[in-house]
Write a protein that holds these residues in place. Structure first.
Motif, PDB file in Angstrom:
ATOM      1  N   ARG A   1      16.588 -17.619  20.357  1.00 47.52           N
ATOM      2  CA  ARG A   1      17.883 -18.298  20.499  1.00 47.52           C
ATOM      3  C   ARG A   1      17.690 -19.778  20.760  1.00 47.52           C
ATOM      4  O   ARG A   1      18.318 -20.628  20.110  1.00 47.52           O
ATOM      5  N   MET A   2      16.805 -20.114  21.655  1.00 46.75           N
ATOM      6  CA  MET A   2      16.558 -21.522  21.953  1.00 46.75           C
ATOM      7  C   MET A   2      15.924 -22.229  20.759  1.00 46.75           C
ATOM      8  O   MET A   2      16.233 -23.392  20.474  1.00 46.75           O
TER       9      MET A   2
ATOM     10  N   GLN B   1      18.593 -22.977  18.141  1.00 50.43           N
ATOM     11  CA  GLN B   1      19.408 -24.112  18.588  1.00 50.43           C
ATOM     12  C   GLN B   1      18.673 -25.428  18.348  1.00 50.43           C
ATOM     13  O   GLN B   1      19.261 -26.413  17.878  1.00 50.43           O
ATOM     14  N   GLU B   2      17.393 -25.451  18.675  1.00 47.64           N
ATOM     15  CA  GLU B   2      16.609 -26.671  18.450  1.00 47.64           C
ATOM     16  C   GLU B   2      16.514 -26.993  16.967  1.00 47.64           C
ATOM     17  O   GLU B   2      16.571 -28.156  16.565  1.00 47.64           O
TER      18      GLU B   2
ATOM     19  N   VAL C   1      18.685 -26.469  14.674  1.00 45.75           N
ATOM     20  CA  VAL C   1      19.950 -27.018  14.193  1.00 45.75           C
ATOM     21  C   VAL C   1      20.144 -28.459  14.657  1.00 45.75           C
ATOM     22  O   VAL C   1      20.508 -29.340  13.871  1.00 45.75           O
ATOM     23  N   VAL C   2      19.903 -28.717  15.943  1.00 46.47           N
ATOM     24  CA  VAL C   2      20.226 -30.039  16.496  1.00 46.47           C
ATOM     25  C   VAL C   2      19.051 -31.004  16.453  1.00 46.47           C
ATOM     26  O   VAL C   2      19.233 -32.221  16.583  1.00 46.47           O
TER      27      VAL C   2
ATOM     28  N   HIS D   1      24.331 -13.694  22.485  1.00 43.99           N
ATOM     29  CA  HIS D   1      24.167 -15.150  22.450  1.00 43.99           C
ATOM     30  C   HIS D   1      23.349 -15.545  21.226  1.00 43.99           C
ATOM     31  O   HIS D   1      23.676 -16.510  20.523  1.00 43.99           O
TER      32      HIS D   1
ATOM     33  N   ASP E   1      25.514 -15.385  18.092  1.00 46.10           N
ATOM     34  CA  ASP E   1      26.409 -16.540  17.959  1.00 46.10           C
ATOM     35  C   ASP E   1      25.657 -17.761  17.432  1.00 46.10           C
ATOM     36  O   ASP E   1      26.133 -18.473  16.539  1.00 46.10           O
ATOM     37  N   VAL E   2      24.481 -18.011  17.991  1.00 48.90           N
ATOM     38  CA  VAL E   2      23.690 -19.162  17.553  1.00 48.90           C
ATOM     39  C   VAL E   2      23.225 -18.983  16.112  1.00 48.90           C
ATOM     40  O   VAL E   2      23.200 -19.935  15.320  1.00 48.90           O
TER      41      VAL E   2
ATOM     42  N   GLY F   1      25.669 -20.160  13.345  1.00 48.72           N
ATOM     43  CA  GLY F   1      25.629 -21.595  13.109  1.00 48.72           C
ATOM     44  C   GLY F   1      24.356 -22.030  12.416  1.00 48.72           C
ATOM     45  O   GLY F   1      24.373 -22.951  11.581  1.00 48.72           O
ATOM     46  N   ALA F   2      23.249 -21.371  12.739  1.00 52.43           N
ATOM     47  CA  ALA F   2      21.983 -21.721  12.108  1.00 52.43           C
ATOM     48  C   ALA F   2      22.013 -21.426  10.610  1.00 52.43           C
ATOM     49  O   ALA F   2      21.492 -22.210   9.803  1.00 52.43           O
TER      50      ALA F   2
END
Length: 217
Positions: free
Chosen positions: A53-54, A57-58, A60-61, A112, A115-116, A119-120
Motif C-alpha cells: 500500500r505504501m 502510494q509512493e 503515484v505521487v 486500504h 482503495d490505493v 488510484g494507482a
C-alpha cells in the motif's frame, strides 16, 4: 549486472493486471492468515500488504516526467534504494510492524490497499511514455513500470497463496537473472526460480546456483 529494458505499452498493460491480481490475492486471506508469516523474512502477510500500500502510494505521487537521460534501467534500479543507509534491516522491519499494528483488523489494511490500488491503476494508464524521475533515479517509463510489475509479483509470492501465478512472474525471473548477471537453472520453473534466486527458499536438491545468488530486490 545485465542491461534490461521494457517497452512502455506492454508495461502499462502488465502492471494494471498485476496490481489487480495482487490485490485480489491479499483480499482472499482471512484475518488470521494475514497475521501468519510471509516468505519475506521478518514480515507477516499483513506487513507485506502494508508495504505494498505504501509503495503504490509512493509510485503515484513520487514519479515525475523528466527531460534527463536515463541513468538506470529495469535491472540497475534495484542496485540501491534511498532507505539503504546500512546493512541492518531490523529497524525498518520493526517500523513496518508498528505501522501495520495501527489497523484495528488486518482486513482493514487490505481495504486500504484496495482503495490505493484503484488510484494507482488510473495513474499507470495515464502515465505518458518518455523519461521519468523516481527516488532520485532517471528511467524510461517502461522500465519504471516494469520495476513495479516485479515488486508486486514477488510480494504476491510472499503472501504464500497457492493458485494463479503472478502475471509478472516471467519479468521477475528475467530481472533477478539480470541483477545477478547469471541465468537460473533451466530446470526450475519461474516460480521456483524467483523464490530460489531471491533466497526465499533453498535450492532443490541437486541444483547449483552461481555465486552471485541470492540477490535482493
Amino acid at each position: 549486472m545485465r542491461d534490461l529494458s521494457f517497452a512502455h505499452a506492454p508495461a502499462v498493460e502488465r502492471l494494471g493486471r498485476q496490481i489487480r491480481q495482487t490485490v485480489d490475492a491479499a483480499a482472499s486471506l482471512t484475518d488470521l492468515q494475514l497475521l501468519a508469516p510471509s516468505r519475506c523474512h521478518g514480515w507477516s502477510a499483513l506487513e507485506v500488504v502494508v508495504h505494498l500500500r505504501m509503495g503504490l502510494q509512493e509510485m503515484v505521487v513520487g514519479v515525475a516526467p523528466s527531460d534527463d537521460e536515463p541513468d538506470h534501467d529495469a535491472a540497475s534500479y534495484w542496485a540501491s534504494h534511498p532507505d539503504d543507509r546500512d546493512d541492518d534491516p531490523v529497524p525498518h522491519i520493526l517500523w513496518l510492524r508498528r505501522v501495520a499494528s495501527a489497523y484495528g483488523r488486518p482486513s482493514a489494511a487490505v481495504r486500504h490497499l484496495e482503495d490505493v490500488a484503484e488510484g494507482a491503476c488510473v495513474a499507470v494508464r495515464t502515465l505518458q511514455e518518455g523519461q521519468v524521475e523516481f527516488q532520485g533515479k532517471y528511467l524510461r517509463s517502461g522500465d519504471f513500470l516494469a520495476t513495479w510489475v516485479v515488486e508486486l509479483a514477488v510480494h504476491q509470492l510472499d503472501l504464500g497463496i497457492d493458485g494463479d501465478e503472478p502475471v509478472g512472474l516471467d519479468w521477475a525471473r528475467t530481472t533477478v537473472e539480470a541483477v545477478a548477471d547469471a541465468d537460473l537453472p533451466s530446470g526450475l520453473d519461474d516460480r521456483s526460480a524467483v523464490l530460489v534466486g531471491l533466497g526465499r527458499v533453498p535450492p532443490p536438491a541437486g541444483i547449483r546456483l552461481s555465486g552471485s545468488y541470492p540477490v535482493s530486490l
